[in-house]
Design a protein around this motif. Sequence first.
Motif, mmCIF file in Angstrom:
data_model
loop_
_atom_site.group_PDB
_atom_site.id
_atom_site.type_symbol
_atom_site.label_atom_id
_atom_site.label_comp_id
_atom_site.label_asym_id
_atom_site.label_seq_id
_atom_site.Cartn_x
_atom_site.Cartn_y
_atom_site.Cartn_z
ATOM 1 N N UNK A 178 0.826 -1.202 0.000
ATOM 2 C CA UNK A 178 0.000 0.000 0.000
ATOM 3 C C UNK A 178 0.863 1.257 0.000
ATOM 4 N N UNK A 179 1.920 1.239 0.799
ATOM 5 C CA UNK A 179 2.794 2.412 0.877
ATOM 6 C C UNK A 179 3.471 2.685 -0.459
ATOM 7 N N UNK A 180 3.994 1.637 -1.087
ATOM 8 C CA UNK A 180 4.689 1.815 -2.366
ATOM 9 C C UNK A 180 3.715 2.253 -3.453
ATOM 10 N N UNK A 181 2.523 1.673 -3.453
ATOM 11 C CA UNK A 181 1.526 2.000 -4.481
ATOM 12 C C UNK A 181 1.173 3.481 -4.479
ATOM 13 N N UNK A 182 1.193 4.102 -3.310
ATOM 14 C CA UNK A 182 0.738 5.488 -3.197
ATOM 15 C C UNK A 182 1.864 6.511 -3.128
ATOM 16 N N UNK A 183 3.094 6.094 -3.386
ATOM 17 C CA UNK A 183 4.199 7.051 -3.361
ATOM 18 C C UNK A 183 3.997 8.168 -4.381
ATOM 19 N N UNK A 184 3.422 7.840 -5.525
ATOM 20 C CA UNK A 184 3.210 8.844 -6.561
ATOM 21 C C UNK A 184 2.179 9.891 -6.199
ATOM 22 N N UNK A 185 1.408 9.649 -5.143
ATOM 23 C CA UNK A 185 0.384 10.608 -4.731
ATOM 24 C C UNK A 185 0.865 11.533 -3.614
ATOM 25 N N UNK A 186 2.103 11.362 -3.204
ATOM 26 C CA UNK A 186 2.598 12.170 -2.101
ATOM 27 C C UNK A 186 2.788 13.632 -2.478
ATOM 28 N N UNK A 187 2.771 13.917 -3.761
ATOM 29 C CA UNK A 187 2.844 15.311 -4.201
ATOM 30 C C UNK A 187 1.492 16.004 -4.098
ATOM 31 N N UNK A 188 0.461 15.259 -3.656
ATOM 32 C CA UNK A 188 -0.902 15.787 -3.536
ATOM 33 C C UNK A 188 -1.358 16.394 -4.869
ATOM 34 N N UNK A 189 -1.542 15.555 -5.898
ATOM 35 C CA UNK A 189 -1.882 16.048 -7.241
ATOM 36 C C UNK A 189 -3.067 17.009 -7.224
ATOM 37 N N UNK A 190 -2.888 18.154 -7.864
ATOM 38 C CA UNK A 190 -3.893 19.217 -7.815
ATOM 39 C C UNK A 190 -5.229 18.776 -8.391
ATOM 40 N N UNK A 191 -5.208 17.936 -9.440
ATOM 41 C CA UNK A 191 -6.463 17.538 -10.067
ATOM 42 C C UNK A 191 -7.270 16.577 -9.204
ATOM 43 N N UNK A 192 -6.631 15.962 -8.216
ATOM 44 C CA UNK A 192 -7.328 15.019 -7.343
ATOM 45 C C UNK A 192 -7.808 15.655 -6.041
ATOM 46 N N UNK A 193 -7.263 16.798 -5.688
ATOM 47 C CA UNK A 193 -7.555 17.381 -4.380
ATOM 48 C C UNK A 193 -9.011 17.816 -4.186
ATOM 49 N N UNK A 194 -9.685 18.388 -5.189
ATOM 50 C CA UNK A 194 -11.076 18.802 -4.936
ATOM 51 C C UNK A 194 -11.965 17.667 -4.432
ATOM 52 N N UNK A 195 -11.888 16.494 -5.068
ATOM 53 C CA UNK A 195 -12.696 15.361 -4.609
ATOM 54 C C UNK A 195 -12.247 14.873 -3.240
ATOM 55 N N UNK A 196 -10.936 14.888 -3.009
ATOM 56 C CA UNK A 196 -10.439 14.458 -1.705
ATOM 57 C C UNK A 196 -10.933 15.406 -0.607
ATOM 58 N N UNK A 197 -10.902 16.691 -0.875
ATOM 59 C CA UNK A 197 -11.348 17.667 0.123
ATOM 60 C C UNK A 197 -12.827 17.481 0.453
ATOM 61 N N UNK A 198 -13.623 17.150 -0.548
ATOM 62 C CA UNK A 198 -15.044 16.898 -0.295
ATOM 63 C C UNK A 198 -15.216 15.699 0.630
ATOM 64 N N UNK A 199 -14.420 14.652 0.399
ATOM 65 C CA UNK A 199 -14.505 13.473 1.254
ATOM 66 C C UNK A 199 -14.029 13.747 2.665
ATOM 67 N N UNK A 200 -12.970 14.534 2.796
ATOM 68 C CA UNK A 200 -12.435 14.844 4.122
ATOM 69 C C UNK A 200 -13.373 15.733 4.930
ATOM 70 N N UNK A 226 -7.334 23.657 2.542
ATOM 71 C CA UNK A 226 -7.066 23.678 1.109
ATOM 72 C C UNK A 226 -5.928 24.636 0.782
ATOM 73 N N UNK A 227 -5.941 25.797 1.394
ATOM 74 C CA UNK A 227 -4.891 26.789 1.145
ATOM 75 C C UNK A 227 -3.536 26.297 1.648
ATOM 76 N N UNK A 228 -3.525 25.642 2.806
ATOM 77 C CA UNK A 228 -2.267 25.121 3.346
ATOM 78 C C UNK A 228 -1.705 24.016 2.453
ATOM 79 N N UNK A 229 -2.578 23.163 1.940
ATOM 80 C CA UNK A 229 -2.119 22.100 1.052
ATOM 81 C C UNK A 229 -1.515 22.679 -0.218
#
Length: 298
Positions: A178-200, A226-229
């Motif tokens: 799981x950790x290795x699979x998600x290494x590419x998301x550690x940059x917090x991709x901008x196109x994915x953040x809106x949906x993630x923020x809604x879930x959070x 959102x601004x801090x991210x």
Amino acid sequence: MAPIATLRIGATRIALRGLDLPLIADISVERRSQPLGEDVNAVPLSRYLDRENLFTILFSDLALAYIDGALFRDEALAGGGASLLAHLRADASLAQTTSEKGVFAVGQIEFAQGCVFRSVVDTIADGDDVLLCDDLGDEWADFIGVSTQSNPTMISFYHAKHGNQSLSASAFHESVGQAIKNLGRMSLPADMLPNKLMGWDNRYRNNGVQTDIARMIRGGTPQEISEKLDVVRAAPDVLQRVFIVTSSLSRAQVEGVLAAVVQGTAPSPHFVQLYWLLMSYFSACVEMGVRGYVVCRP
């Protein structure tokens, strides 16, 4: 014990041949796009493991291991395992945990005492001024932490697991994957953040129980988070870290095995497998510019 497989050593790889395990004899790997049992190109599991190099070979020489289709040499294990210990952090609260997430009740506002999730929130990620619970669904990590006050700023992923104390690699396969699979998301991709923020912005729900536990545990309002991210994500020197947090491993026990190795006592094959699994995890992190750690009981 009778052998269950044979190996063929070629010029560029080691092939797995004749894997004889009755439990997997009738198992095949099929394409998800096809109805179950109708893929004419289904591959027997034993052949799939060989083709995809999904096996590890250990040698009597502790410095050698064949992993993911490549031969590696690492003298550190026989020399005391300093490189492994450098990535192990002990947290006393993990010695008292009895579950991964605890039990849930309607109206509950915090994760229960005595679970690994609570250890992450209270002590392990206490330096993060933004802390988000990303468990379940399109999960990047159980928790995502951001430190905006540190220099450099930091993004941290926490993968939490609970289990009986052990030196077996089997307890780590899922969390390492799981950790290795998600290494590419550690940059917090901008196109994915809106949906993630809604879930959070929702309250935590598990096992059919709707709690009042906020997924935005620390950091302010959704807009402030959102601004801090955005600020941290854009920082040129941001430090990315990933932590496997587990109650199943003891740093003192690992130190004891490594000290015995230096004195000439051979470690168990299970420990050697654990060593190489964790070192491959740390190496995968380095390749992605991430610092990898394991947080365990003392």
